[in-house]
Each structure stands twice: as C-alpha cells, then as structure tokens.
Design a protein around this motif. Sequence first.
Motif, PDB file in Angstrom:
ATOM      1  N   ASN A 127      44.609  47.076  45.012  1.00  0.00           N
ATOM      2  CA  ASN A 127      44.145  45.694  45.078  1.00  0.00           C
ATOM      3  C   ASN A 127      43.593  45.285  43.728  1.00  0.00           C
ATOM      4  O   ASN A 127      43.338  46.134  42.879  1.00  0.00           O
ATOM      5  N   ARG A 128      43.346  44.000  43.544  1.00  0.00           N
ATOM      6  CA  ARG A 128      42.898  43.500  42.256  1.00  0.00           C
ATOM      7  C   ARG A 128      42.147  42.174  42.399  1.00  0.00           C
ATOM      8  O   ARG A 128      42.247  41.472  43.400  1.00  0.00           O
ATOM      9  N   LYS A 129      41.393  41.830  41.337  1.00  0.00           N
ATOM     10  CA  LYS A 129      40.761  40.528  41.205  1.00  0.00           C
ATOM     11  C   LYS A 129      40.796  40.181  39.727  1.00  0.00           C
ATOM     12  O   LYS A 129      40.401  40.990  38.884  1.00  0.00           O
ATOM     13  N   ASP A 131      39.635  37.777  36.581  1.00  0.00           N
ATOM     14  CA  ASP A 131      38.572  36.889  36.112  1.00  0.00           C
ATOM     15  C   ASP A 131      38.810  36.653  34.622  1.00  0.00           C
ATOM     16  O   ASP A 131      38.514  37.525  33.799  1.00  0.00           O
ATOM     17  N   THR A 153      37.230  47.798  35.883  1.00  0.00           N
ATOM     18  CA  THR A 153      37.563  46.532  35.233  1.00  0.00           C
ATOM     19  C   THR A 153      38.040  46.804  33.815  1.00  0.00           C
ATOM     20  O   THR A 153      37.421  47.554  33.075  1.00  0.00           O
TER      21      THR A 153
END
Length: 176
Positions: A127-129, A131, A153
């Motif tokens: 999974n990832r996010k 920004d 990160t």
Amino acid sequence: MIINNKRLLFNKRFFYGESKMLRNLTHIITSLLIVSCATLPIKKEIADGKFRIENFQSETGKQREYVYLMCHRKSESGWTQARQYDAGEHSLWVKAVVSDRDFPSAEKNAFVRFDMDFQEGGNYLLNRKIDDDNISVWITNKDTGLQVSEIITEELKRPLIIEDQLRKKQCSEGSV
C-alpha cells in the motif's frame, strides 16, 4: 410434386441458414466467455508453507501509481499479479512508480526495503500514500486490512541513468 420440392428446398435453406447462425452465435458466446475469464484475476489458494503478496496499481485520471516487489528470483522484475513465496524471514525490495499518463517521461521512483517475517498462509498487500514528492509505503494484511509493517517514507525521484547496476545489486541482496 414441384410445389413440394420448392417447399423442401426452402426448408433446407432455412434450416441450414438457422444452423449456421446458431453455430456462429455459439462461437461468439464461447469466445466472450474465454476472453472474460482470461481478464479476471483468478484467486488461487495459498500453498502450504507459502505466503502471498499482491502489488498495488492505480490508474485513475491522469496519474498512474504502481507499488510492487522489485525483484523475483534475485533479478529485477516489473509489476505483476500476486505471487507466492516461502513463508519466513524475507528482505523485500519494493519499487514505487508515479507517472503522468500524458507525460510518461516525467516518471518518478522510490525504493524501500522491508525486512519481515511473513507467516504461512498470509495474504499481504502493498500500500502507499503520496504527499507532494514523498511516498509512504507499507504492507497490510489483505484479509484483515491491518498494517503489518513499518511505514517507510522516501522521496520520489527521477530515475538515474546508471540505475541498472544498483537495482541488480539490490535484487541479489534480497531474499526473493
């Protein structure tokens, strides 16, 4: 007699035409079923002594995002469907790729390494996010939705020109 022959001739033409149409319809339906089954992801059972890890893919709007295991059999690999590996301790290199559908040359990458113990029968998902120019990557248990790894990160950067040697070295250090 002539009328009966004409009627018989008409019935033969109608029957053969209907038979041919039915045969063509059967071929079309069979082809559609084969194509539709080939495009659907098939969920395989997790083999004894193995765990399964699924890569992430999102192609919504103009942005494309891929997070996947960078290596397979100690060599660099691209995005694929889920694979199974031997359960236990692993060092996994993960590659995150973010690009714009209209400008594929503007691709940015990040690389993270997970050192984890993967349980037998485990079903995991990358999974990832994102920004700005940073991406956070983690592993979740697909069945429960719970995070099972640390969140790492990294900065998304343009690919290096001499990247091949580094990636080969990283894959040789990994366990898959």
